[in-house]
Scaffold this active site. Structure first.
Site, PDB file in Angstrom:
ATOM      1  N   SER A 135      -7.989  28.960  -1.785  1.00 60.96           N
ATOM      2  CA  SER A 135      -7.453  30.035  -0.949  1.00 60.96           C
ATOM      3  C   SER A 135      -6.115  30.445  -1.559  1.00 60.96           C
ATOM      4  CB  SER A 135      -7.271  29.525   0.479  1.00 60.96           C
ATOM      5  OG  SER A 135      -6.651  30.508   1.285  1.00 60.96           O
ATOM      6  N   LYS A 161     -10.614  32.846  -2.620  1.00 62.18           N
ATOM      7  CA  LYS A 161     -10.364  33.630  -1.393  1.00 62.18           C
ATOM      8  C   LYS A 161      -8.977  34.230  -1.493  1.00 62.18           C
ATOM      9  CE  LYS A 161      -9.177  31.965   3.175  1.00 62.18           C
ATOM     10  NZ  LYS A 161      -9.587  31.104   4.306  1.00 62.18           N
ATOM     11  N   LYS A 163      -5.866  36.239   0.429  1.00 68.80           N
ATOM     12  CA  LYS A 163      -5.289  36.637   1.712  1.00 68.80           C
ATOM     13  C   LYS A 163      -4.942  38.123   1.621  1.00 68.80           C
ATOM     14  CE  LYS A 163      -5.131  32.665   3.936  1.00 68.80           C
ATOM     15  NZ  LYS A 163      -5.762  32.444   5.247  1.00 68.80           N
ATOM     16  N   ASP A 188      -9.407  37.098   3.448  1.00 75.31           N
ATOM     17  CA  ASP A 188      -9.058  36.600   4.785  1.00 75.31           C
ATOM     18  C   ASP A 188      -7.832  37.364   5.292  1.00 75.31           C
ATOM     19  OD1 ASP A 188      -8.613  35.175   7.090  1.00 75.31           O
ATOM     20  OD2 ASP A 188      -8.236  33.246   6.100  1.00 75.31           O
ATOM     21  N   GLU A 213     -13.085  37.649   6.186  1.00 73.26           N
ATOM     22  CA  GLU A 213     -12.754  36.667   7.228  1.00 73.26           C
ATOM     23  C   GLU A 213     -11.726  37.229   8.213  1.00 73.26           C
ATOM     24  OE1 GLU A 213     -11.632  32.977   5.394  1.00 73.26           O
ATOM     25  OE2 GLU A 213     -10.900  32.079   7.259  1.00 73.26           O
ATOM     26  N   ASP A 238     -12.984  33.026  11.889  1.00 72.40           N
ATOM     27  CA  ASP A 238     -12.253  31.757  11.795  1.00 72.40           C
ATOM     28  C   ASP A 238     -11.565  31.562  13.149  1.00 72.40           C
ATOM     29  OD1 ASP A 238     -10.291  29.798  11.369  1.00 72.40           O
ATOM     30  OD2 ASP A 238      -9.463  30.670   9.557  1.00 72.40           O
ATOM     31  N   LYS A 262     -13.641  24.799  11.275  1.00 67.31           N
ATOM     32  CA  LYS A 262     -12.455  23.940  11.119  1.00 67.31           C
ATOM     33  C   LYS A 262     -12.443  23.017  12.324  1.00 67.31           C
ATOM     34  CE  LYS A 262      -9.372  27.287   8.852  1.00 67.31           C
ATOM     35  NZ  LYS A 262      -8.244  28.217   9.077  1.00 67.31           N
ATOM     36  N   GLY A 290      -9.937  25.374   5.722  1.00 73.97           N
ATOM     37  CA  GLY A 290      -8.878  24.398   5.477  1.00 73.97           C
ATOM     38  C   GLY A 290      -7.606  24.805   6.177  1.00 73.97           C
TER      39      GLY A 290
HETATM   40  O1  OSB Z   1      -6.898  31.168   7.755  1.00 71.71           O
HETATM   41  O2  OSB Z   1      -8.030  29.883   6.545  1.00 71.71           O
HETATM   42  C1  OSB Z   1      -6.946  30.175   7.048  1.00 71.71           C
HETATM   43  C2  OSB Z   1      -4.222  27.803   5.801  1.00 71.71           C
HETATM   44  C3  OSB Z   1      -3.484  27.612   6.960  1.00 71.71           C
HETATM   45  C4  OSB Z   1      -3.867  28.291   8.086  1.00 71.71           C
HETATM   46  C5  OSB Z   1      -4.974  29.138   8.081  1.00 71.71           C
HETATM   47  C6  OSB Z   1      -5.723  29.310   6.932  1.00 71.71           C
HETATM   48  C7  OSB Z   1      -5.316  28.651   5.762  1.00 71.71           C
HETATM   49  C8  OSB Z   1      -5.975  28.816   4.478  1.00 71.71           C
HETATM   50  C9  OSB Z   1      -5.793  27.709   3.457  1.00 71.71           C
HETATM   51  O3  OSB Z   1      -6.585  29.801   4.147  1.00 71.71           O
HETATM   52  C10 OSB Z   1      -7.004  26.872   3.289  1.00 71.71           C
HETATM   53  C11 OSB Z   1      -6.710  25.596   2.528  1.00 71.71           C
HETATM   54  O4  OSB Z   1      -6.756  25.635   1.299  1.00 71.71           O
HETATM   55  O5  OSB Z   1      -6.435  24.560   3.152  1.00 71.71           O
HETATM   56 MG    MG Z   2      -8.907  31.911   7.848  1.00 67.22          MG
END
Ligand code: OSB
Ligand code: MG
Length: 367
Positions: A135, A161, A163, A188, A213, A238, A262, A290
């Protein structure tokens, strides 16, 4: 398993590089390590609530309060048979899923150690290693983003992924797609758009993305249903999926054609397993999200992601993508096929580096 003693440790661990999402940038990750002592066995759990209420309403502060004042008193000195027994004892506490999930993880760890079974075997997961991706946070410029992606691809990640947020979406993602036409790519938004402002991301639909996402608000399944009608790319929720009931309703509404699971967000690994099973029956693929976990939560994610319907690569990267120093003695590394091995030792299959816990400790509570 009689819970004789419980400790909470508020940790703050520096990240190897900052992580920026539509709700802000962090340089270090706060979390709460939960330790349960029961009849000579020690179980560990991680509460994934963050310092700030950007991703969800829970924070390390609210979780600390709910744990200390409500959850811990309801299990201290009690004989907790298994995770289902734990869940029944905290069922009268509304919400606060991350606080509950942290303790439930520690109960799973105790159970596995008692029965000498790994979490993976308790869950019935089959895969010895799971497919993972990375990510990638928002970067200062599209050029910086391409450099960061290049480095992760060199590390061996086979799925990326990105952001996104308003103003940093179509341009960034198009640049990545142009540079890497065949890359498994997804985005995302962490609920940064409305039905109206999401018109700006319509061009993402032509960039061959695996999924989009959480574009809209976390409490809004219906507008995701309306938005999905406009996209051929699957939407994946999510934040909105906080229980198996929400998962069912999102599927029935065609608001989420893929689901990000999650455990922390849904109150624990048991609920995560139930969502997995529901989605399997409904033919909806899932993947493991994650929360920048320490080695404790990462071990649980790997066990979870070894189940059969985790059809897409998870946001479970190698330890060195997050932390130069972790609180587990074990570090998770990436195999050349963009997979990570699932722990096989009893329970979570990890051991704690007590020196590291002391080093990152902000606050401790013992009951
Ligand atoms: O939205 O998936 C998410 C990290 C912290 C809070 C929300 C998210 C995330 C990530 C990181 O996208 C995922 C990871 O590598 O742990
Ligand atoms: Mg997410």
């Amino acid at each position: 398993m009689k819970i004789e003693k419980i400790t909470l440790t508020h940790l703050k661990m520096p990240l190897v590089s900052h992580f920026e999402t539509s709700f802000g940038r962090i340089y270090a990750r706060d979390s709460i390590l939960i330790t349960l002592y029961a009849e000579g066995i020690i179980g560990y759990g991680e509460c994934v609530a963050d310092r700030d209420p950007g991703y969800a309403y829970e924070t390390t502060g609210t979780a600390w309060h709910i744990l200390k004042d409500f959850i811990l008193p309801s299990i201290h000195g009690k004989d907790i048979k298994d995770p289902a027994d734990f869940r029944a004892r905290v069922a009268n506490i509304k919400g606060h899923e991350m606080a509950k999930a942290g303790v439930e993880m520690a109960v799973w760890d105790l159970l596995g150690k008692k029965e000498q079974k790994s979490l993976q075997s308790l869950f019935g997961g089959g895969k010895p290693k799971v497919a993972v991706g990375v990510s990638v946070g928002l970067q200062d410029t599209p050029a910086d983003l391409l450099k960061v992606i290049e480095d992760y691809l060199a590390d061996g990640y086979g799925r990326v992924k990105l952001k996104i947020k308003p103003g940093r979406d179509v341009g960034d993602v198009s640049a990545a797609r142009e540079a890497y036409p065949d890359l498994k790519l997804q985005v995302d938004a962490n609920s940064a758009y409305t039905l109206e402002s999401a018109k700006a991301i319509q061009p993402l639909d032509d960039l061959d993305l695996l999924l989009i996402e959480q574009p809209l608000a976390e409490d809004d399944l219906w507008d995701h249903h309306l938005l999905q009608k406009k996209f051929k790319t699957p939407l994946c929720l999510d934040e909105s999926i906080i229980s198996v009931r929400h998962a069912r309703q999102a599927i029935e509404m065609d608001a989420s054609r893929i689901i990000n699971i999650k455990a922390g967000r849904v109150g624990g690994l048991s609920e995560a397993l139930a969502i997995h099973d529901l989605c399997y029956t409904a033919n909806v693929p899932v993947w493991c999200g994650g929360m920048l976990e320490t080695g404790v939560g990462r071990a649980a994610n790997l066990a979870l992601a070894s189940l059969k319907n985790f059809a897409l690569p998870g946001d479970i990267s190698a330890t060195d993508r997050y932390y130069a120093q972790d609180i587990t003695n074990e570090r998770f590394s990436l195999n050349s096929d963009s997979t990570i091995n699932v722990p096989t030792a009893p329970g979570l299959g990890i051991t704690i580096d007590e020196k590291a816990v002391k080093k990152f400790n902000l606050k401790k509570y013992t009951l």
